[in-house]
Design a protein around this motif. Structure first.
Motif, PDB file in Angstrom:
ATOM      1  N   ASN A   6       0.823  -1.209   0.000  1.00 23.60           N
ATOM      2  CA  ASN A   6       0.000   0.000   0.000  1.00 23.60           C
ATOM      3  C   ASN A   6       0.858   1.259   0.000  1.00 23.60           C
ATOM      4  OD1 ASN A   6      -2.484  -1.280  -0.169  1.00 23.60           O
ATOM      5  ND2 ASN A   6      -2.715  -1.425   2.044  1.00 23.60           N
ATOM      6  N   LYS A   7       2.000   1.232   0.708  1.00 21.50           N
ATOM      7  CA  LYS A   7       2.916   2.371   0.696  1.00 21.50           C
ATOM      8  C   LYS A   7       3.490   2.575  -0.701  1.00 21.50           C
ATOM      9  CE  LYS A   7       5.674   3.348   4.263  1.00 21.50           C
ATOM     10  NZ  LYS A   7       6.713   3.150   5.320  1.00 21.50           N
ATOM     11  N   VAL A  23      -5.303   3.998  -4.405  1.00 20.09           N
ATOM     12  CA  VAL A  23      -4.582   2.769  -4.028  1.00 20.09           C
ATOM     13  C   VAL A  23      -5.398   1.544  -4.430  1.00 20.09           C
ATOM     14  CG1 VAL A  23      -3.806   1.427  -2.026  1.00 20.09           C
ATOM     15  CG2 VAL A  23      -3.252   3.869  -2.185  1.00 20.09           C
ATOM     16  N   ASP A  24      -6.714   1.617  -4.259  1.00 18.54           N
ATOM     17  CA  ASP A  24      -7.580   0.474  -4.580  1.00 18.54           C
ATOM     18  C   ASP A  24      -7.656   0.191  -6.082  1.00 18.54           C
ATOM     19  OD1 ASP A  24      -8.151   0.100  -1.893  1.00 18.54           O
ATOM     20  OD2 ASP A  24      -9.894   1.429  -1.963  1.00 18.54           O
ATOM     21  N   ASP A  25      -7.298   1.163  -6.915  1.00 14.08           N
ATOM     22  CA  ASP A  25      -7.333   0.976  -8.368  1.00 14.08           C
ATOM     23  C   ASP A  25      -6.143   0.176  -8.889  1.00 14.08           C
ATOM     24  OD1 ASP A  25      -9.670   2.483  -8.597  1.00 14.08           O
ATOM     25  OD2 ASP A  25      -8.578   4.363  -8.928  1.00 14.08           O
ATOM     26  N   ILE A  26      -5.091   0.075  -8.098  1.00 15.75           N
ATOM     27  CA  ILE A  26      -3.872  -0.612  -8.530  1.00 15.75           C
ATOM     28  C   ILE A  26      -3.846  -2.013  -7.935  1.00 15.75           C
ATOM     29  CG2 ILE A  26      -1.345  -0.557  -8.563  1.00 15.75           C
ATOM     30  CD1 ILE A  26      -1.529   2.490  -8.108  1.00 15.75           C
ATOM     31  N   GLU A  27      -3.861  -3.018  -8.808  1.00 20.79           N
ATOM     32  CA  GLU A  27      -3.768  -4.415  -8.362  1.00 20.79           C
ATOM     33  C   GLU A  27      -2.308  -4.748  -8.059  1.00 20.79           C
ATOM     34  OE1 GLU A  27      -6.364  -6.456  -7.869  1.00 20.79           O
ATOM     35  OE2 GLU A  27      -7.744  -4.871  -8.490  1.00 20.79           O
ATOM     36  N   ASN A  28      -2.071  -5.588  -7.067  1.00 17.81           N
ATOM     37  CA  ASN A  28      -0.706  -5.956  -6.686  1.00 17.81           C
ATOM     38  C   ASN A  28       0.067  -6.630  -7.817  1.00 17.81           C
ATOM     39  OD1 ASN A  28      -1.003  -4.932  -4.105  1.00 17.81           O
ATOM     40  ND2 ASN A  28      -1.624  -6.885  -3.236  1.00 17.81           N
ATOM     41  N   ASP A  29      -0.628  -7.429  -8.637  1.00 16.70           N
ATOM     42  CA  ASP A  29       0.050  -8.158  -9.706  1.00 16.70           C
ATOM     43  C   ASP A  29      -0.121  -7.502 -11.080  1.00 16.70           C
ATOM     44  OD1 ASP A  29      -2.647  -8.694  -9.981  1.00 16.70           O
ATOM     45  OD2 ASP A  29      -2.403 -10.860 -10.180  1.00 16.70           O
TER      46      ASP A  29
END
Length: 85
Positions: A6-7, A23-29
């Motif tokens: 998240n950072k 932040v919620d718009d960006i997927e981790n993968d």
């Protein structure tokens, strides 16, 4: 590691002035470049400097592995986690 991811997402948004993204718009993968988030090489330089400043981790611009480190938030988190002093 969720907090670190998240950072990183927040750092991407703030350092690159991505006004319409949360932040919620960006997927981790999700890929960060081209088809994914759509970042370019200038964004990579700015993000690299922001990561160095925020996490005290240097990413070698001439390294063959640099592209892999910038592949996604997951990859950046793994790299930062391994190289933080």
């Amino acid at each position: 590691m969720t907090e670190l991811k998240n950072k990183i997402k927040q750092l991407i948004i703030s350092s690159l002035d991505l006004e319409d993204i949360t932040v919620d718009d960006i997927e981790n993968d999700q890929p960060l470049f081209v088809d994914g988030l759509g970042l370019d090489s200038i964004d990579a330089l700015e993000l690299g400097l922001a990561i160095k400043k925020e996490f005290n981790v240097k990413i070698d611009a001439n390294s063959e592995q640099t592209k892999a480190h910038f592949a996604s938030v997951d990859a950046l988190a793994e790299f930062i986690n391994q190289h933080q002093s």
